[in-house]
Design an enzyme around this catalytic site. Structure first.
Site, PDB file in Angstrom:
ATOM      1  N   ASP A   7       0.971  -0.726  -0.076  1.00 55.40           N
ATOM      2  CA  ASP A   7      -0.001  -0.218   0.430  1.00 55.40           C
ATOM      3  C   ASP A   7       1.021   1.811  -0.035  1.00 55.40           C
ATOM      4  O   ASP A   7       2.103   1.548   0.302  1.00 55.40           O
ATOM      5  CB  ASP A   7      -0.634   0.054   1.372  1.00 55.40           C
ATOM      6  N   SER A   8       0.356   2.204  -0.243  1.00 60.45           N
ATOM      7  CA  SER A   8       1.332   3.742   0.009  1.00 60.45           C
ATOM      8  C   SER A   8       1.564   3.836   1.038  1.00 60.45           C
ATOM      9  O   SER A   8       2.315   4.877   1.451  1.00 60.45           O
ATOM     10  CB  SER A   8      -0.043   4.136  -0.788  1.00 60.45           C
ATOM     11  N   CYS A  70      -3.936  -1.235  -2.714  1.00 58.97           N
ATOM     12  CA  CYS A  70      -4.433   0.172  -2.588  1.00 58.97           C
ATOM     13  C   CYS A  70      -5.338   0.467  -3.532  1.00 58.97           C
ATOM     14  O   CYS A  70      -4.604  -0.086  -4.653  1.00 58.97           O
ATOM     15  CB  CYS A  70      -2.478  -0.017  -2.758  1.00 58.97           C
ATOM     16  N   THR A  72      -5.817   2.821  -5.116  1.00 56.97           N
ATOM     17  CA  THR A  72      -5.519   4.224  -5.886  1.00 56.97           C
ATOM     18  C   THR A  72      -4.113   2.989  -7.057  1.00 56.97           C
ATOM     19  O   THR A  72      -4.600   3.268  -8.743  1.00 56.97           O
ATOM     20  CB  THR A  72      -5.132   4.932  -5.189  1.00 56.97           C
ATOM     21  N   GLU A 162      -2.895   8.781   7.628  1.00 58.11           N
ATOM     22  CA  GLU A 162      -1.545   8.324   7.884  1.00 58.11           C
ATOM     23  C   GLU A 162      -0.845   9.650   9.308  1.00 58.11           C
ATOM     24  O   GLU A 162       0.492   9.601   9.514  1.00 58.11           O
ATOM     25  CB  GLU A 162      -0.904   8.958   6.136  1.00 58.11           C
ATOM     26  N   CYS A 194     -10.936   2.874  -0.619  1.00 61.44           N
ATOM     27  CA  CYS A 194      -9.701   3.179  -0.269  1.00 61.44           C
ATOM     28  C   CYS A 194      -9.193   2.163   1.126  1.00 61.44           C
ATOM     29  O   CYS A 194     -10.126   2.326   2.486  1.00 61.44           O
ATOM     30  CB  CYS A 194     -10.207   4.215   0.017  1.00 61.44           C
ATOM     31  N   HIS A 196      -7.273   3.037   3.680  1.00 66.19           N
ATOM     32  CA  HIS A 196      -7.485   3.327   4.554  1.00 66.19           C
ATOM     33  C   HIS A 196      -8.758   3.474   5.373  1.00 66.19           C
ATOM     34  O   HIS A 196      -8.841   3.659   6.843  1.00 66.19           O
ATOM     35  CB  HIS A 196      -7.132   4.393   3.983  1.00 66.19           C
TER      36      HIS A 196
END
Ligand code: DGL
Length: 270
Positions: A7-8, A70, A72, A162, A194, A196
């Protein structure tokens, strides 16, 4: 025997946690590109470059199969990676398809023509890059007809998570849900598009109301990975150790991850 999860930043930990519960014997190597998060405001080329770099790091750590946990990256980079980048003997899978199969009441890999489904009005919450890719609508159109999708780009939510600023994240969720409801007052279902956002699942449900079915990906992805590995056991790669890797500050990322998963997580520098 390791599988890679990318993931980012921290969002993919929601998927890692579900996979670890479903497949406790499979070593998992997590890679979070926190130094470059959020991806959701980057261009597709930038997302592609960063995602291939992190995926290569996971191949180097002994993973033959990498899950892009992720949306995105799945929306902006996965198809291009599969077409022109993934080396022979390696596989990279995304997180959209298991979710859309659940929404459209399909079994894993059911590729029959699109048909009418019960859910008619779907609210999609995702990052700006995922929303503008329209990848969700494209995958949905392969499987269902007559489903109206209203997408809300949830700017700022990933940054707040984050940063560990959950008060700001909660306020942003509530304002993004209000904005969505102005466009679609009565959604039947909502997609947390997403990885998150499951960390804010309660806040989404509260803002949407108890009657809206909220789909989030972690368990759906874990289930479909278990099914995949049963059919392709050779795709569990040669790595034997679990690890958490980050491009960010390992101490800071470890402390947020420990807070989110409520167990000790120790990241090392990627
Ligand atoms: N967790 C990611 C997703 O599922 C990342 C978002 C971001 O970095 O903006 O889309």
């Amino acid at each position: 025997m390791a599988v890679g999860i990318f993931d980012s930043g921290l969002g993919g930990l929601t998927v890692l946690d579900a996979v670890a519960k479903r497949l406790p014997d499979v070593p998992l190597v997590y890679m979070g590109d926190s130094a470059h998060a959020p991806y959701g405001v980057r261009t597709p080329d930038d997302i592609y470059d960063l995602t291939t770099k992190s995926t290569q790091r996971l191949f180097d750590a002994g993973c033959d199969l990498v899950i892009l946990a992720c949306n995105t990256a799945s929306a902006a980079a996965l198809r291009r990676m599969q077409e022109a980048w993934v080396p022979d003997g390696k596989r990279v899978l995304g997180v959209f398809v298991p979710l859309i199969e659940a929404l459209t009441e399909r079994q894993w890999g059911d590729n029959s023509p699109p048909r009418e489904v019960d859910t008619k009005h779907v609210a999609l919450f995702a990052t700006p890059a995922t929303v503008s890719s329209r990848a969700f609508q494209r995958e949905l159109a392969f499987r269902a007809i007559g489903v109206d999708v209203e997408a809300q780009a949830c700017g700022g939510v990933v940054d707040a998570i984050e940063e560990g600023d959950m008060i700001l994240a909660e306020a942003l969720v509530s304002s993004h849900v209000d904005a969505l409801k102005r466009k679609m007052p009565e959604p039947d279902a909502a997609i947390l598009g997403c990885t998150h956002y499951p960390l804010m699942a309660k806040e989404f449900q509260k803002a949407l109301g108890a009657h809206v079915k909220v789909f989030s990906q972690a368990e759906l992805v874990a289930e479909s990975l278990a099914d995949y590995l049963e059919r392709r056991p050779e795709m569990v790669g040669p790595g034997t150790d679990s690890a958490f890797l980050t491009t960010g500050d390992p101490a800071q990322v470890s402390s947020r991850a420990t807070q989110f998963l409520r167990r000790q997580i120790t990241f090392d520098a990627a």
